[in-house]
Enzyme design. Structure first.
Site, PDB file in Angstrom:
ATOM      1  N   HIS A  98      32.269 -44.397  29.521  1.00 16.51           N
ATOM      2  CA  HIS A  98      33.168 -44.317  30.674  1.00 16.51           C
ATOM      3  C   HIS A  98      33.646 -42.882  30.874  1.00 16.51           C
ATOM      4  O   HIS A  98      33.597 -42.050  29.966  1.00 16.51           O
ATOM      5  CB  HIS A  98      34.371 -45.243  30.485  1.00 16.51           C
ATOM      6  N   ASP A 380      32.625 -44.560  23.547  1.00 18.88           N
ATOM      7  CA  ASP A 380      32.119 -43.622  22.544  1.00 18.88           C
ATOM      8  C   ASP A 380      31.652 -44.365  21.298  1.00 18.88           C
ATOM      9  O   ASP A 380      30.682 -43.958  20.651  1.00 18.88           O
ATOM     10  CB  ASP A 380      33.180 -42.574  22.196  1.00 18.88           C
TER      11      ASP A 380
END
Length: 479
Positions: A98, A380
Site C-alpha cells: 500500500h 510490507d
C-alpha cells in the site's frame, strides 16, 4: 689534459643524473619521501579507498528514510516490459505494498501529526488523474467486493487522518504506478484489449482500507474509467496471503526465533538505549512504554511529510533521535539477512502465495486466457518475506507503494517455451533469485525458464528443511 677531460666528463654525468632525478620526482615516478617497512608512505595524504569486499558500506539513515518515503517527484524509469522483439508477453502478476499511510502507533503524550487525508487535486503531491479518480470512486457501488470489503471507503476522506489511513501521497503513488504499468503493458504490449473481460483480471487485497484504496488507485490509471461491473475484488484475511494453507507450526517457530534475534540485537545497542531513555524523559513516560509505542513508525510519518518532530515542555524529539533509531532498523535488516532465521520463516510463509502464482502461470502457458493480469494489494510484511524467499537479498525493505512484478513471456521462435522476469520497483532482479542466478552464467537468454521457477516452488523450497512438501516442512522439527 686527460685528467681534465675525465673530470669534465664526470661533472657532466653528475649533472645529467641530478636532472633525471629531479624530473622523475616532479613526475611522481619515484617516491619523494622514504617508505616504511609496511609499504606505506608516512607523509602521504592520499585517502586509501576501502576494500569493498571486506568493509560494509556506511549506512545513511536519512537517505534510506527518503527512499522509504518514496515521495512522488520525478518520473520513474523502469525495466518492465523489456524483451527481445520475438518474445510475446502473455501474463503479468503484480504484488504491491500500500501507499503512504498515517502511523499505526502514536507516541504517548505528544500531539499527533497534523496531516489531512482529504483528496485535494490542488495540493501537492498531486496527479493529473486525481480529480477523475475521485469521481470514478464515488460510482463504485456496482463492483463485487468480497466480505467486509464492500463496507470500506474506496478513497481516503478525513480532514485529520485516522490511524493507518492512506494519505493523498499514498493515492498519488499508486496512480503513478498504474500509469507506468499501463504505458508498458496496455499501450505497448496490448496485454488487455479495450474489450477485456472480468475473467482476465484477478484482484485480491487484505481487509484494510489502505490496501483496497491502493489497489483501486493503481487499477484506475491502469484501466482508466473501467466498468465497475467487471471488478471482482477478493478479500484475503491473511497478510501473508496463505489462504487455506495457513496451518504451519514451523513457520511460527522460525518467526518466534527471529523475534528473539531482534530483541537480542536491540538490547546490545547502547546508543539506541540512550536515545530511548532521552526521548522517554522528554515525553515523560517510562522507557519501556516508549519502546512499545514503536516510535519509528510515527517518526517516519513526521519525516516523510516534512512535519517537525513532536515537542513537550521538557524538550523536543530531534533528528539525532530519529537517525539512531532508523540506523538500528537498517542494521537489524542487515543482520536478519546473515542469520537466516527470517529466510526459513519466509520460505514457509510465502509458499502458498508463490504456489498459487506458479499454478496460474502454468495454466496460462498451457493456453488458458483467464487471469492474465493479477494484482495483490498487500503490506510490507507480505513483500519482505517474498523477496527473502526468492533469494533477492540485496533488495531494500519494501518502501511505500513498492511493487514486485512477475512477467510471463512466450518465445516466438519456440512457442512451447515460456520464461519469466521478476522486477522490483522497476529493476530487473530475475538473476538475483536463488533459482536462476546460475542459469544466467551459462545462457544468453535475458530471462529465466518458467520450469526453474516451478521446480523451486514445488520442490527446492523444501530441501533446506529436509522435506519434500509444504505440509511436511511445516511439521518437521530441525535436527
Amino acid at each position: 689534459m686527460l685528467f681534465r677531460n675525465r673530470f669534465l666528463f664526470l661533472l657532466a654525468l653528475a649533472a645529467l643524473l641530478a636532472f633525471l632525478s629531479l624530473s622523475l620526482q616532479f613526475l611522481h615516478l619515484i617516491p619523494v619521501n622514504p617508505v616504511r617497512e609496511d609499504g606505506l608512505n608516512p607523509k602521504s595524504r592520499k585517502r586509501i579507498m576501502p576494500d569493498l569486499l571486506t568493509e560494509p558500506p556506511v549506512i545513511d539513515p536519512v537517505y534510506e528514510a527518503r527512499v522509504y518515503c518514496n515521495i512522488p517527484t520525478i518520473a520513474e524509469r523502469s525495466m518492465e516490459g523489456h524483451a527481445p522483439h520475438y518474445f510475446k508477453l502473455v501474463s503479468v502478476q503484480v504484488l504491491i505494498r500500500h501507499g503512504d499511510r498515517y502511523p499505526l502507533y502514536a507516541i504517548p503524550k505528544t500531539k499527533r501529526p497534523d496531516i489531512d487525508c482529504m483528496l485535494l487535486p490542488s495540493r501537492k503531491p498531486s496527479h493529473p488523474e486525481l480529480e477523475a479518480f475521485i469521481k470514478h470512486m464515488s460510482r463504485g457501488s456496482a463492483a463485487q467486493m468480497d466480505g467486509s470489503l464492500s463496507s470500506l471507503p474506496r478513497y481516503p476522506s478525513h480532514s485529520l487522518c485516522e490511524m493507518g489511513e492512506l494519505t493523498q501521497t499514498g493515492v498519488v503513488q499508486h496512480l503513478r504506478n498504474g500509469q507506468l504499468l499501463r504505458e508498458i503493458y496496455i499501450n505497448k504490449h496490448k496485454l488487455l484489449l479495450s474489450d477485456w473481460t472480468a475473467k482476465q483480471l484477478y484482484l485480491e487485497t487484505t481487509g484494510k482500507s489502505r490496501t483496497l484504496q491502493s489497489a483501486l488507485a493503481l487499477l484506475y490509471t491502469f484501466l482508466p474509467d473501467f466498468d465497475w461491473k467487471k471488478i471482482n475484488m477478493r478479500h484475503q484475511w491473511s497478510t501473508i496471503f496463505c489462504s487455506g494453507s495457513c496451518d504451519c507450526p514451523m513457520r511460527n517457530h522460525y518467526l518466534e526465533e527471529e523475534q528473539r534475534r531482534q530483541y537480542s540485537l536491540r538490547v546490545k545497542n547502547n546508543d539506541l538505549e540512550k536515545i530511548y531513555v532521552d526521548m522517554a524523559k522528554i515525553i515523560g513516560i517510562p522507557t519501556r512504554q516508549l519502546r512499545a509505542s514503536n516510535p519509528i513508525d510515527s517518526l517516519l510519518c513526521y519525516f516523510c511529510h516534512n512535519v517537525s518532530f513532536p515537542c513537550t515542555k521538557t524538550g523536543c524529539i530531534g533528528m539525532e533521535h530519529f537517525k539512531v533509531i532508523k540506523r538500528h532498523q537498517l542494521e537489524d535488516e542487515r543482520e536478519r539477512q546473515e542469520k537466516k532465521l527470517y529466510f526459513l520463516y519466509a520460505l514457509l510463509a510465502t509458499h502458498p502465495l508463490l504456489n498459487q502464482t506458479v499454478n496460474r502461470l502454468q495454466r496460462i502457458a498451457e493456453g488458458k486466457k483467464e487471469e492474465v493480469f493479477v494484482l495483490y494489494s498487500a503490506h510490507d510484511v507480505t513483500l519482505s518475506p517474498v523477496l527473502s524467499a526468492l533469494g533477492i537479498t540485496e533488495a531494500r525493505f519494501p518502501r511505500f507503494a513498492a511493487r514486485l512484478v512477475f512477467e510471463l513471456w512466450q518465445d516466438g521462435k519456440r512457442p512451447k517455451e515460456h520464461f519469466i522476469r521478476i522486477l522490483y520497483n522497476g529493476a530487473d532482479v530475475t538473476f538475483q533469485t536463488s533459482f536462476c542466478k546460475d542459469y544466467y552464467k551459462r545462457s544468453n537468454k535475458p530471462m529465466c525458464p518458467l520450469e526453474k521457477f516451478v521446480n523451486f516452488v514445488k520442490r527446492d523450497m523444501f530441501l533446506i528443511f529436509n522435506s519434500t512438501s509444504y505440509y511436511d516442512a511445516c511439521r518437521r522439527r530441525p535436527l
